[in-house]
Write an enzyme that holds these catalytic residues in place. Sequence first.
Site, short mmCIF file in Angstrom:
data_model
loop_
_atom_site.label_atom_id
_atom_site.label_comp_id
_atom_site.label_asym_id
_atom_site.label_seq_id
_atom_site.Cartn_x
_atom_site.Cartn_y
_atom_site.Cartn_z
N GLU A 273 -22.90 -41.78 -6.83
CA GLU A 273 -22.48 -42.65 -5.73
C GLU A 273 -21.23 -43.46 -6.08
O GLU A 273 -21.25 -44.68 -6.04
CB GLU A 273 -23.60 -43.64 -5.39
CG GLU A 273 -24.94 -43.00 -5.10
CD GLU A 273 -26.08 -44.01 -4.96
OE1 GLU A 273 -27.08 -43.68 -4.32
OE2 GLU A 273 -25.95 -45.13 -5.51
N CYS A 342 -6.76 -72.82 4.46
CA CYS A 342 -7.02 -74.19 4.00
C CYS A 342 -8.14 -74.22 2.97
O CYS A 342 -9.22 -74.76 3.22
CB CYS A 342 -7.34 -75.07 5.19
SG CYS A 342 -6.05 -74.97 6.40
C1 LIG Z 1 -22.10 -50.65 -4.59
C2 LIG Z 1 -22.93 -49.47 -4.89
C3 LIG Z 1 -22.33 -48.29 -5.33
C4 LIG Z 1 -20.87 -48.14 -5.59
O1 LIG Z 1 -20.42 -48.90 -6.63
P1 LIG Z 1 -18.94 -48.69 -7.21
O2 LIG Z 1 -18.83 -49.67 -8.28
O3 LIG Z 1 -18.00 -48.98 -6.07
O4 LIG Z 1 -18.84 -47.28 -7.66
C5 LIG Z 1 -23.18 -47.20 -5.54
N1 LIG Z 1 -24.51 -47.28 -5.34
C6 LIG Z 1 -25.10 -48.41 -4.90
C7 LIG Z 1 -26.56 -48.43 -4.70
C8 LIG Z 1 -24.33 -49.54 -4.67
O5 LIG Z 1 -24.94 -50.67 -4.27
#
Ligand SMILES: *Cc1c(COP(=O)(O)O)cnc(C)c1O
Length: 418
Positions: A273, A342
């Site tokens: 991911e 601000c």
């Molecule tokens: C935020 C997140 C990601 C991505 O994280 P990066 O640091 O942008 O690669 C992947 N999986 C989950 C569950 C997340 O919360």
Amino acid sequence: MHDFLFKNGELHCEDVKVSAIAKEVGTPFYLYSHHTLVDHFTKIQKAFATVNPLICFAMKANDNLAVLKTLADHGAGFDIVSVGELKKALKIGADPKKIVFASVGKTEEEIAYALEAGILFFNVESVHELAEINRIAKKMGKKTQAALRINPDIEATTHSHIATGTLKNKFGIDLTSTRKIFKTQKKYSHVKINGLHIHIGSQIITGAPFISAIKRVMEFLEVLKKDKITVEYLDIGGGLGIIYKDEKPQSAQDFADAVLPYLEKINLKIVMEPGRFIVGNAGIFVTKVLYLKDNGLKKFVIVDGGMNDLIRPSLYNAYHEIVPVKTNKSKPVKVDVVGPICESGDFFAKDREIPKMKKNDLLAVMSAGSYGYVMSSNYNVRCRVPEVMVREKKFAITKERETFEDLIRGEHVPAFLK
Ligand SMILES: *Cc1c(COP(=O)(O)O)cnc(C)c1O
């Protein structure tokens, strides 16, 4: 590597002058390179080719439809955290069977929508959530899959706001409870618990914490094996770091070389991911100098972009490189680059040496493609800025600048004040 380079003294995005885009769309704006996006995605795909992972772009990093379409066209799936993100992914024709859904607080509406869409699996963050998904699926006559997000209790060296893998954080399920859930999985008639998920944090620049987490998963899989439990998927999350300043993050290949031996041994279907790694350096934020100020103690460059447009410096004390869009050979001066808002927290850089600026000069805030536009707000009744994408010689506005009418849509003065 990215496609924001100087040619003949002018910052270009691929083959287009950044100043030419500014002239047409006005400032401030976000600018994305199509080629960089594809290049980063492909780098991960190639590096991990031996395990053929499903790469689900973490769209909370950047949910611009053009960005999503670019990645989907190259085979990406999506890691979503809300029904809004799911709707955006479906809007560009994403395959629901390549969508995974994480979030510690999924609502009934969100769960139902994802069941209807037929996503690949839910990344489940608590036993209560699992029971809820099962109840809703049963009610709807649907079957679904879940991966349990385990909290491996691993300290990742990153900013505390973006570390997620220890028991001090709200994320995931501790290992004892996870084992219990697996042992009682028959209770969940409409949810096949078919995977494990980890995501230990963001902007992690060394392989070590990932390896510790994956080793923790391997030990845990052994425990499950003794319980005669098997799963099909391992989702290793995101978190790969990028260069903002002088970090030496691992390349996709370094990362792959470090973790592949473990992943190959685990022999499950791998889901990844990545968010920031794909889009972080594929975007910049372009802003214009409005005023200069010297109060005797400090010098300020006041620009038309603010913390409402790009909050990372104020929120995480994040460093973003800032460069003049036209090469400027004047002697660097130490300044604070600040916005019009601000708040004292409204800055892009403090005590930064940049060439001497004058009114109407353009500055590029680099590496702003992830957690940039998506975290912007209307604070101080400011319109959100446009997002623009370049592909080779072409550019297009992929999201228009907001108007005042957008800002007050749905806002009413009640009759009892009239
Ligand atoms: C935020 C997140 C990601 C991505 O994280 P990066 O640091 O942008 O690669 C992947 N999986 C989950 C569950 C997340 O919360």
